[in-house]
Design a protein around this motif. Structure first.
Motif, mmCIF file in Angstrom:
data_model
loop_
_atom_site.group_PDB
_atom_site.id
_atom_site.type_symbol
_atom_site.label_atom_id
_atom_site.label_comp_id
_atom_site.label_asym_id
_atom_site.label_seq_id
_atom_site.Cartn_x
_atom_site.Cartn_y
_atom_site.Cartn_z
ATOM 1 N N ALA A 83 0.838 -1.209 0.000
ATOM 2 C CA ALA A 83 0.000 0.000 0.000
ATOM 3 C C ALA A 83 0.872 1.258 0.000
ATOM 4 O O ALA A 83 0.540 2.253 -0.670
ATOM 5 N N ILE A 84 1.996 1.234 0.730
ATOM 6 C CA ILE A 84 2.904 2.383 0.763
ATOM 7 C C ILE A 84 3.551 2.580 -0.611
ATOM 8 O O ILE A 84 3.696 3.714 -1.085
ATOM 9 N N ARG A 85 3.928 1.469 -1.251
ATOM 10 C CA ARG A 85 4.515 1.585 -2.597
ATOM 11 C C ARG A 85 3.501 2.173 -3.577
ATOM 12 O O ARG A 85 3.845 3.026 -4.410
ATOM 13 N N ASP A 86 2.255 1.693 -3.495
ATOM 14 C CA ASP A 86 1.213 2.210 -4.385
ATOM 15 C C ASP A 86 0.956 3.695 -4.114
ATOM 16 O O ASP A 86 0.718 4.472 -5.048
ATOM 17 N N TRP A 87 0.977 4.069 -2.846
ATOM 18 C CA TRP A 87 0.740 5.464 -2.465
ATOM 19 C C TRP A 87 1.845 6.370 -3.019
ATOM 20 O O TRP A 87 1.592 7.468 -3.512
ATOM 21 N N GLY A 92 5.737 21.180 1.476
ATOM 22 C CA GLY A 92 5.772 21.885 0.209
ATOM 23 C C GLY A 92 6.739 21.270 -0.778
ATOM 24 O O GLY A 92 6.587 21.419 -1.987
ATOM 25 N N LEU A 93 7.746 20.600 -0.278
ATOM 26 C CA LEU A 93 8.726 19.964 -1.150
ATOM 27 C C LEU A 93 8.238 18.644 -1.737
ATOM 28 O O LEU A 93 8.741 18.188 -2.759
ATOM 29 N N LEU A 94 7.262 18.043 -1.094
ATOM 30 C CA LEU A 94 6.773 16.747 -1.548
ATOM 31 C C LEU A 94 6.101 16.851 -2.907
ATOM 32 O O LEU A 94 5.461 17.860 -3.214
ATOM 33 N N PRO A 95 6.203 15.836 -3.729
ATOM 34 C CA PRO A 95 5.476 15.817 -4.999
ATOM 35 C C PRO A 95 3.967 15.939 -4.767
ATOM 36 O O PRO A 95 3.455 15.531 -3.720
ATOM 37 N N GLU A 96 3.277 16.482 -5.741
ATOM 38 C CA GLU A 96 1.834 16.730 -5.623
ATOM 39 C C GLU A 96 1.066 15.463 -5.280
ATOM 40 O O GLU A 96 0.140 15.480 -4.463
ATOM 41 N N SER A 97 1.443 14.345 -5.891
ATOM 42 C CA SER A 97 0.697 13.099 -5.677
ATOM 43 C C SER A 97 0.736 12.637 -4.222
ATOM 44 O O SER A 97 -0.219 12.032 -3.723
ATOM 45 N N LEU A 98 1.820 12.915 -3.508
ATOM 46 C CA LEU A 98 1.930 12.481 -2.110
ATOM 47 C C LEU A 98 1.191 13.417 -1.167
ATOM 48 O O LEU A 98 0.936 13.065 -0.016
ATOM 49 N N ARG A 99 0.873 14.627 -1.641
ATOM 50 C CA ARG A 99 0.134 15.568 -0.793
ATOM 51 C C ARG A 99 -1.365 15.324 -0.854
ATOM 52 O O ARG A 99 -2.102 15.749 0.021
ATOM 53 N N GLU A 100 -1.812 14.625 -1.866
ATOM 54 C CA GLU A 100 -3.262 14.389 -2.017
ATOM 55 C C GLU A 100 -3.781 13.434 -0.941
ATOM 56 O O GLU A 100 -4.857 13.622 -0.394
ATOM 57 N N THR A 101 -3.003 12.387 -0.657
ATOM 58 C CA THR A 101 -3.386 11.410 0.368
ATOM 59 C C THR A 101 -2.231 11.263 1.347
ATOM 60 O O THR A 101 -1.095 11.010 0.940
ATOM 61 N N LEU A 112 0.093 9.634 4.439
ATOM 62 C CA LEU A 112 0.520 8.288 4.812
ATOM 63 C C LEU A 112 -0.340 7.738 5.945
ATOM 64 O O LEU A 112 -0.631 6.538 6.000
ATOM 65 N N VAL A 113 -0.797 8.594 6.836
ATOM 66 C CA VAL A 113 -1.667 8.171 7.940
ATOM 67 C C VAL A 113 -2.963 7.571 7.393
ATOM 68 O O VAL A 113 -3.449 6.547 7.886
ATOM 69 N N ASP A 114 -3.534 8.194 6.351
ATOM 70 C CA ASP A 114 -4.754 7.660 5.756
ATOM 71 C C ASP A 114 -4.517 6.285 5.129
ATOM 72 O O ASP A 114 -5.364 5.391 5.212
ATOM 73 N N VAL A 115 -3.354 6.121 4.511
ATOM 74 C CA VAL A 115 -3.020 4.828 3.900
ATOM 75 C C VAL A 115 -2.938 3.739 4.967
ATOM 76 O O VAL A 115 -3.474 2.631 4.807
ATOM 77 N N LEU A 116 -2.286 4.043 6.096
ATOM 78 C CA LEU A 116 -2.156 3.063 7.183
ATOM 79 C C LEU A 116 -3.504 2.736 7.808
ATOM 80 O O LEU A 116 -3.780 1.576 8.139
ATOM 81 N N GLN A 117 -4.368 3.736 7.951
ATOM 82 C CA GLN A 117 -5.685 3.482 8.533
ATOM 83 C C GLN A 117 -6.529 2.590 7.620
ATOM 84 O O GLN A 117 -7.260 1.718 8.103
ATOM 85 N N LEU A 157 -2.202 1.817 17.386
ATOM 86 C CA LEU A 157 -1.214 2.821 17.746
ATOM 87 C C LEU A 157 -0.063 2.687 16.754
ATOM 88 O O LEU A 157 0.661 1.692 16.759
ATOM 89 N N ALA A 158 0.076 3.654 15.871
ATOM 90 C CA ALA A 158 1.087 3.587 14.812
ATOM 91 C C ALA A 158 2.232 4.544 15.111
ATOM 92 O O ALA A 158 2.016 5.745 15.311
ATOM 93 N N VAL A 159 3.437 3.997 15.159
ATOM 94 C CA VAL A 159 4.646 4.808 15.293
ATOM 95 C C VAL A 159 5.220 4.974 13.888
ATOM 96 O O VAL A 159 5.645 3.997 13.259
ATOM 97 N N ILE A 160 5.219 6.207 13.381
ATOM 98 C CA ILE A 160 5.632 6.472 12.009
ATOM 99 C C ILE A 160 6.944 7.253 12.013
ATOM 100 O O ILE A 160 7.034 8.328 12.614
ATOM 101 N N ARG A 161 7.943 6.676 11.367
ATOM 102 C CA ARG A 161 9.223 7.369 11.191
ATOM 103 C C ARG A 161 9.332 7.704 9.703
ATOM 104 O O ARG A 161 9.605 6.832 8.879
#
Length: 363
Positions: free
Chosen positions: A261-265, A306-315, A317-322, A330-334
């Motif tokens: 899911a992270i790769r697809d995101w 602001g530096l992130l590509p547009e596609s990664l700002r749309e969704t 990572l927290v939404d992907v994990l949920q 309880l998710a620890v995200i690094r």
């Protein structure tokens, strides 16, 4: 060799298995206590130092295998009282091993907030495969006892089954305030104990005691009762192991699904997944990912978002994990970012770095 010689040898072998303490029981149990103490010290220090070689040394020194095989021999012969006394002795020794390990860590003044070594954690996840190993080790240990010519195999049997290290791990984990993991380490010891007794019973029956096990009278009843109790104990252990194995399967599958899911995101942005660890029982997850920013990001004065590509700002990572794990975890995200560039040396050609996983596949 005449028949009387063969019978005498069989009787001698049987007697040495059943009455393994020899003529001076007190001297035997003194040696047992000394070796067990040394084994716990070696195992505990080896686990704290995260040294597999030292832990193996503790397995070779540990004297627990002999009385456990004695339990099996007594059961086969229908000596329930002796089997009970030996079982009680082994259980008391196990409790003392846990206590000694706790005291050793306390005396060593190990900080409670340090990371628990991998050698300790490796004994907190028993599964059905550990039961299979213990059954095989029990067969090997009983076979070596009967066939004295195969004594060279005994170290292998001792290493194959883990008796003292799980007890030391349990004491260490109790010191670190991890009772759930300490229970799992204790479960590993219980698995080994029950499996060795059951498989050793089978070996003794095949080689020496068929007439007792399949005969008539009180000894047969005692043997049957002992086997039933052992199998009931193992059934309880297997239920626990089955749950652990199933949870491990679910966690492994969930980790793979989260990684995909992270790769697809992130696609087509390059992302490196450093760690994904899901604990279904505690509903905890740890995710560590590194996202490659385009080379021109280093020349921009902006927030990371602001530096992130547009596609990664749309969704996020927290939404992907949920979506993958569900609410309540309880998710620890690094989450880290880095500049990823591909440069043709000697030219001014600078491109986006290729995907980390694709590069690894090509290598």
């Amino acid at each position: 060799m005449d028949r009387d010689t063969v019978v005498t040898r069989k009787y001698s072998t049987t007697r040495s298995i059943l009455l393994f303490e020899g003529g001076d029981r007190l001297a035997y149990w003194r040696r047992f206590a000394m070796l067990l103490t040394l084994s716990v010290i070696i195992a505990t220090m080896g686990l704290l130092r995260n040294s597999g070689a030292v832990v193996i040394a503790a397995m070779l020194v540990a004297p627990l295998m002999t009385p456990i095989l004695g339990i099996a021999a007594a059961m086969v012969m229908g000596w329930l009282k002796r089997a009970f006394v030996l079982t009680l002795t082994v259980c008391i020794a196990a409790v003392l091993c846990v206590l000694m390990a706790w005291i050793l860590v306390y005396l060593a003044d190990v900080p409670r907030d340090i990371l628990i070594p991998d050698q300790v954690l490796a004994r907190t996840d028993p599964g059905t495969e550990d039961l299979i190993v213990a059954l095989a080790a029990g067969v090997a240990g009983a076979y070596v006892q009967i066939n004295k010519a195969e004594l060279s195999l005994l170290p292998g049997a001792a290493i194959g089954v883990s008796l003292v290290p799980p007890l030391s791990a349990s004491g260490i984990l109790l010191y670190f305030g991890e009772p759930a993991d300490a229970y799992e380490a204790g479960l590993l010891f219980a698995t080994n104990l029950g499996a060795i007794v059951l498989s050793a019973c089978a070996v003794y029956i095949v080689y020496a005691a068929r007439s007792v096990a399949f005969g008539k009278g009180r000894r047969k009843l005692n043997f049957t009762a002992g086997v039933v109790i052992t199998m009931a104990f193992l059934a309880l252990v297997v239920v626990q192991l089955g749950k652990s194995t199933y949870n491990r399967y679910l966690e492994t599958r969930t980790e793979a699904e989260v990684a995909q899911a992270i790769r697809d995101w992130a696609d087509p942005v390059s992302v490196e997944i450093i760690r994904i660890d899901v604990n279904a029982k505690r509903k905890r997850a740890e995710v560590w990912v590194i996202v490659d920013l385009p080379p021109e990001a280093q020349f921009k004065v902006s927030s990371v978002a602001g530096l992130l590509p547009e596609s990664l700002r749309e969704t996020s990572l927290v939404d992907v994990l949920q979506d993958e794990l569900g609410p309540g975890y309880l998710a620890v995200i690094r989450y880290q970012t880095r500049i990823g560039a591909q440069v043709i040396l000697g030219t001014e050609t600078v491109q986006q770095a290729p995907d980390v996983e694709k590069l690894s596949d090509e290598e």
